[in-house]
Design a protein around this motif. Structure first.
Motif, mmCIF file in Angstrom:
data_model
loop_
_atom_site.group_PDB
_atom_site.id
_atom_site.type_symbol
_atom_site.label_atom_id
_atom_site.label_comp_id
_atom_site.label_asym_id
_atom_site.label_seq_id
_atom_site.Cartn_x
_atom_site.Cartn_y
_atom_site.Cartn_z
ATOM 1 N N ASN A 47 -11.377 8.467 14.967
ATOM 2 C CA ASN A 47 -11.666 9.840 15.368
ATOM 3 C C ASN A 47 -11.271 10.747 14.204
ATOM 4 N N ILE A 48 -12.259 11.390 13.626
ATOM 5 C CA ILE A 48 -12.017 12.112 12.377
ATOM 6 C C ILE A 48 -12.706 13.472 12.376
ATOM 7 N N PHE A 49 -12.244 14.307 11.441
ATOM 8 C CA PHE A 49 -12.878 15.597 11.182
ATOM 9 C C PHE A 49 -13.462 15.548 9.768
ATOM 10 N N PRO A 50 -14.794 15.528 9.642
ATOM 11 C CA PRO A 50 -15.395 15.505 8.308
ATOM 12 C C PRO A 50 -15.427 16.901 7.691
ATOM 13 N N ALA A 51 -15.375 16.940 6.360
ATOM 14 C CA ALA A 51 -15.477 18.201 5.625
ATOM 15 C C ALA A 51 -16.274 17.949 4.356
ATOM 16 N N PHE A 59 -12.496 13.209 4.875
ATOM 17 C CA PHE A 59 -12.210 13.068 6.300
ATOM 18 C C PHE A 59 -10.724 13.292 6.553
ATOM 19 N N THR A 60 -10.441 13.845 7.710
ATOM 20 C CA THR A 60 -9.063 13.989 8.172
ATOM 21 C C THR A 60 -8.965 13.318 9.535
ATOM 22 N N THR A 61 -8.000 12.433 9.683
ATOM 23 C CA THR A 61 -7.849 11.702 10.938
ATOM 24 C C THR A 61 -7.338 12.628 12.035
ATOM 25 N N ALA A 62 -7.973 12.545 13.197
ATOM 26 C CA ALA A 62 -7.565 13.383 14.329
ATOM 27 C C ALA A 62 -6.198 12.949 14.843
ATOM 28 N N GLN A 63 -5.372 13.922 15.148
ATOM 29 C CA GLN A 63 -4.057 13.650 15.713
ATOM 30 C C GLN A 63 -4.164 13.529 17.240
ATOM 31 N N ALA A 64 -3.125 12.996 17.830
ATOM 32 C CA ALA A 64 -3.111 12.847 19.288
ATOM 33 C C ALA A 64 -3.278 14.208 19.964
ATOM 34 N N GLY A 65 -4.235 14.289 20.881
ATOM 35 C CA GLY A 65 -4.457 15.523 21.618
ATOM 36 C C GLY A 65 -5.451 16.468 20.973
ATOM 37 N N GLN A 66 -5.846 16.219 19.727
ATOM 38 C CA GLN A 66 -6.825 17.084 19.077
ATOM 39 C C GLN A 66 -8.218 16.823 19.642
ATOM 40 N N GLU A 67 -8.948 17.901 19.854
ATOM 41 C CA GLU A 67 -10.297 17.787 20.404
ATOM 42 C C GLU A 67 -11.330 18.181 19.351
ATOM 43 N N GLY A 68 -12.563 17.771 19.610
ATOM 44 C CA GLY A 68 -13.667 18.131 18.722
ATOM 45 C C GLY A 68 -13.875 17.179 17.569
ATOM 46 N N ALA A 69 -13.138 16.075 17.535
ATOM 47 C CA ALA A 69 -13.280 15.121 16.435
ATOM 48 C C ALA A 69 -14.544 14.284 16.601
ATOM 49 N N SER A 70 -15.063 13.816 15.496
ATOM 50 C CA SER A 70 -16.219 12.917 15.509
ATOM 51 C C SER A 70 -15.726 11.471 15.508
ATOM 52 N N LYS A 71 -16.498 10.609 16.158
ATOM 53 C CA LYS A 71 -16.134 9.198 16.204
ATOM 54 C C LYS A 71 -16.975 8.426 15.196
ATOM 55 N N VAL A 72 -16.302 7.672 14.349
ATOM 56 C CA VAL A 72 -16.973 6.851 13.349
ATOM 57 C C VAL A 72 -16.513 5.409 13.527
ATOM 58 N N THR A 73 -17.469 4.499 13.563
ATOM 59 C CA THR A 73 -17.153 3.077 13.672
ATOM 60 C C THR A 73 -17.423 2.407 12.332
ATOM 61 N N ILE A 74 -16.415 1.751 11.802
ATOM 62 C CA ILE A 74 -16.544 1.037 10.531
ATOM 63 C C ILE A 74 -16.451 -0.453 10.805
ATOM 64 N N GLN A 75 -17.459 -1.183 10.357
ATOM 65 C CA GLN A 75 -17.481 -2.629 10.540
ATOM 66 C C GLN A 75 -17.548 -3.309 9.179
ATOM 67 N N LEU A 76 -16.623 -4.204 8.940
ATOM 68 C CA LEU A 76 -16.611 -4.988 7.707
ATOM 69 C C LEU A 76 -16.947 -6.432 8.042
#
Length: 247
Positions: A47-51, A59-76
């Motif tokens: 859950n991150i905030f892109p800029a 990207f900045t990682t969303a902290q606990a309780g923060q809303e409005g974050a985007s979800k990104v799935t990374i698969q290796l």
């Protein structure tokens, strides 16, 4: 701890390094244990905030309780060396000119990266395939100026070197100054030019290892004489000569 922004490239590189370390550990462990476990594939939900700053995405990682974050799935997933070679461009050679190292503005470098050009060899590859790069790429790039800067950078990596100078009589019994060295006349399209004490001299022969220059007054070398040689558009040498002295 401060929640700092990060770039996707750095994040993925760190993950891959850690996975490589795991495999290296297993290689040692396999010497003693016939059965073990490893990571085959890795999937992460972030859950991150892109800029976007106009050049890079961070990207900045969303902290606990923060809303409005985007979800990104990374698969290796795993990939073999053969697959890497088949789907990736070969690394830039040590003698090749990288676009990042030449004297061009940041915007031009950015435009070149957009069309996959990271080295001078990439431009040559496009030209060999008969692609009109000025039409296929960004029309705002001055490719003529870029080519000159690439050649200048390449020449700076392999500059001409003078090792010796001597006066001889040529095949016509005329006095001739022989300059020996390395990487002297390397551009077949450019005839070298020489000045002796400011006067134009006739370059009768040229090669990467030797220049021969006709001398009108060999007695002038009894005192210090300045020799200026332009062996190509990107290499000019000044040498002080005097009989009995090293160049």
């Amino acid at each position: 701890m401060q929640n700092e922004s990060w770039h996707l490239e750095d994040f993925v590189d760190s993950l891959v390094v850690e996975l490589d370390k795991t495999r290296e550990t297993l290689a040692v462990k396999a010497l003693n244990k016939p059965l073990s476990y490893t990571v085959r594939d890795l999937s992460l939900d972030l859950n991150i905030f892109p800029a976007y700053d106009g050049d890079q995405i961070s990207f900045t990682t969303a902290q606990a309780g923060q809303e409005g974050a985007s979800k990104v799935t990374i698969q290796l997933g795993t990939i073999t060396d053969q697959q890497v070679r088949a789907t990736s461009k070969a690394p830039v050679g040590k003698d090749e000119v990288k676009i990042d190292t030449i004297d061009v503005d940041k915007e031009t470098k950015k435009k070149l990266r957009k069309i996959g050009v990271t080295s001078a060899d990439d431009l040559k590859t496009i030209e060999r395939k008969n692609v009109a790069i000025d039409q296929a790429g960004d029309s705002g790039i001055d490719y003529s100026s870029l080519a000159n800067k690439i050649e200048k950078s390449r020449r700076a990596r392999q500059p001409p070197v003078v090792k010796s100078a001597s006066l001889i009589a040529d095949a016509e019994a005329q006095p001739c100054l022989v300059i020996k060295g390395e990487k002297l006349a390397v551009n077949s399209k450019f005839p070298p030019v020489a000045l002796i004490d400011g006067l134009l001299a006739d370059v009768t022969a040229s090669s990467p290892g030797e220049l021969r220059i006709r001398v009108d007054d060999p007695a002038g070398f009894a005192t210090a004489t300045e020799l200026v040689m332009m062996v190509d558009p990107y290499a000019v040498m000044r040498v002080n000569l005097q009989q009995g002295a090293a160049p």
